[in-house]
Design a protein around this motif. Sequence first.
Motif, mmCIF file in Angstrom:
data_model
loop_
_atom_site.group_PDB
_atom_site.id
_atom_site.type_symbol
_atom_site.label_atom_id
_atom_site.label_comp_id
_atom_site.label_asym_id
_atom_site.label_seq_id
_atom_site.Cartn_x
_atom_site.Cartn_y
_atom_site.Cartn_z
ATOM 1 N N ILE A 1 36.611 43.963 43.207
ATOM 2 C CA ILE A 1 37.339 43.358 42.093
ATOM 3 C C ILE A 1 38.511 42.564 42.651
ATOM 4 O O ILE A 1 39.371 43.109 43.353
ATOM 5 C CB ILE A 1 37.835 44.445 41.115
ATOM 6 C CG1 ILE A 1 36.642 45.191 40.510
ATOM 7 C CG2 ILE A 1 38.692 43.837 40.012
ATOM 8 C CD1 ILE A 1 37.039 46.343 39.619
ATOM 9 N N CYS B 1 30.862 50.574 37.222
ATOM 10 C CA CYS B 1 30.756 49.247 36.613
ATOM 11 C C CYS B 1 29.884 49.296 35.362
ATOM 12 O O CYS B 1 30.242 48.743 34.317
ATOM 13 C CB CYS B 1 30.186 48.263 37.624
ATOM 14 S SG CYS B 1 30.076 46.551 37.029
ATOM 15 N N LEU C 1 33.832 40.256 41.943
ATOM 16 C CA LEU C 1 34.055 39.958 40.534
ATOM 17 C C LEU C 1 35.467 39.406 40.384
ATOM 18 O O LEU C 1 36.444 40.111 40.654
ATOM 19 C CB LEU C 1 33.895 41.220 39.688
ATOM 20 C CG LEU C 1 32.525 41.904 39.712
ATOM 21 C CD1 LEU C 1 32.599 43.247 38.991
ATOM 22 C CD2 LEU C 1 31.483 41.013 39.057
ATOM 23 N N CYS D 1 34.672 45.165 35.043
ATOM 24 C CA CYS D 1 33.274 44.740 35.009
ATOM 25 C C CYS D 1 32.901 44.318 33.593
ATOM 26 O O CYS D 1 33.180 45.039 32.642
ATOM 27 C CB CYS D 1 32.356 45.892 35.429
ATOM 28 S SG CYS D 1 32.229 46.117 37.202
ATOM 29 N N VAL E 1 29.037 40.080 35.994
ATOM 30 C CA VAL E 1 28.089 40.855 36.802
ATOM 31 C C VAL E 1 26.744 40.145 36.909
ATOM 32 O O VAL E 1 26.125 40.117 37.972
ATOM 33 C CB VAL E 1 27.906 42.262 36.202
ATOM 34 C CG1 VAL E 1 26.800 43.024 36.921
ATOM 35 C CG2 VAL E 1 29.209 43.039 36.268
#
Length: 306
Positions: free
Chosen positions: A14, A97, A174, A179, A184
């Motif tokens: 992330i 996620c 990401l 998420c 995704v």
Amino acid sequence: MEEVNHSTVSEFVILGLCDSWELQVFLLVVFSSLYLITILGNISIVLLIVADIHLHSPMYFLLANLSFIDFCLSSVTTPKMITDFLKAKKTISFGGCMCQIFFGHFFGGGEMVLLVSMAYDRYVAICKPLHYSSIMNRQMCIGLVMTSWIIGFMHSISQVAMIVKLPFCGPRELDSFFCDIPLVIKLACMDTYMLEMLINADSGVLATICFILLLISYFHILFTVCIYSKDGASKALSTCTAHITVVVLFFGPCIFIYLWPLSITWVDKFLAVFYAVVTPLLNPAIYTLRNKEIKSAMKRLGNISI
């Protein structure tokens, strides 16, 4: 025939909201404070409505459920975002996620349907006041809440089912703080155009139906009151302002995140923060600041405590 070996992704990286360590410390303090206020505000409303017999009515029963959903919705992503501000490397497991996606859409979808139920409650109260107690009885209220939870679950499970078996073989970054499906699905090692269309249609149908029902309800309220009352427009607007404000704040970010994505990173992050952090904070404030019955209940509780 040569087989393609897709390695299994065990976690995603992330990137977060920013790179600056100083800014992350500032955001840590800000979002920790906002989350604490959100939790205390929503839980306080639920406990106040449960404890005060004067608030045992359909409108406040639905409001208590909205506050509970907002409490849950803010807890899906915000705690993880806050703790990630303290980490140099921010990661989330594949299972974590999928859980964020599931519960985010579960509570989000449930809130959409619950907002429609609250609009229906106001419609019956204003347009059919003589039949209000018979229509909005205990069974109806429980049925409306259960419907919101069931539809939220069905929407969420259908979303997760479409992406959980996708092949992910890298990259695995990401560019956000949590998420979500639009991010995704771009990491899958296959052409996802048709799948994206299907997922957007799934979210779009639920959001569009709820939004149209909300517009019809509030338009009917305004139209009916304007006909039968001299100052009907101002009274109707005063009654429904809180509901309309929440609807706009909730559906606005949803439209640009899922139905009409702008594909501008900083805008997407701003909308995601607004949807996940700010909206659950504003809902209790909007519904209670101008509500005389809630204020009276707080005064009664204060007098009992003293």
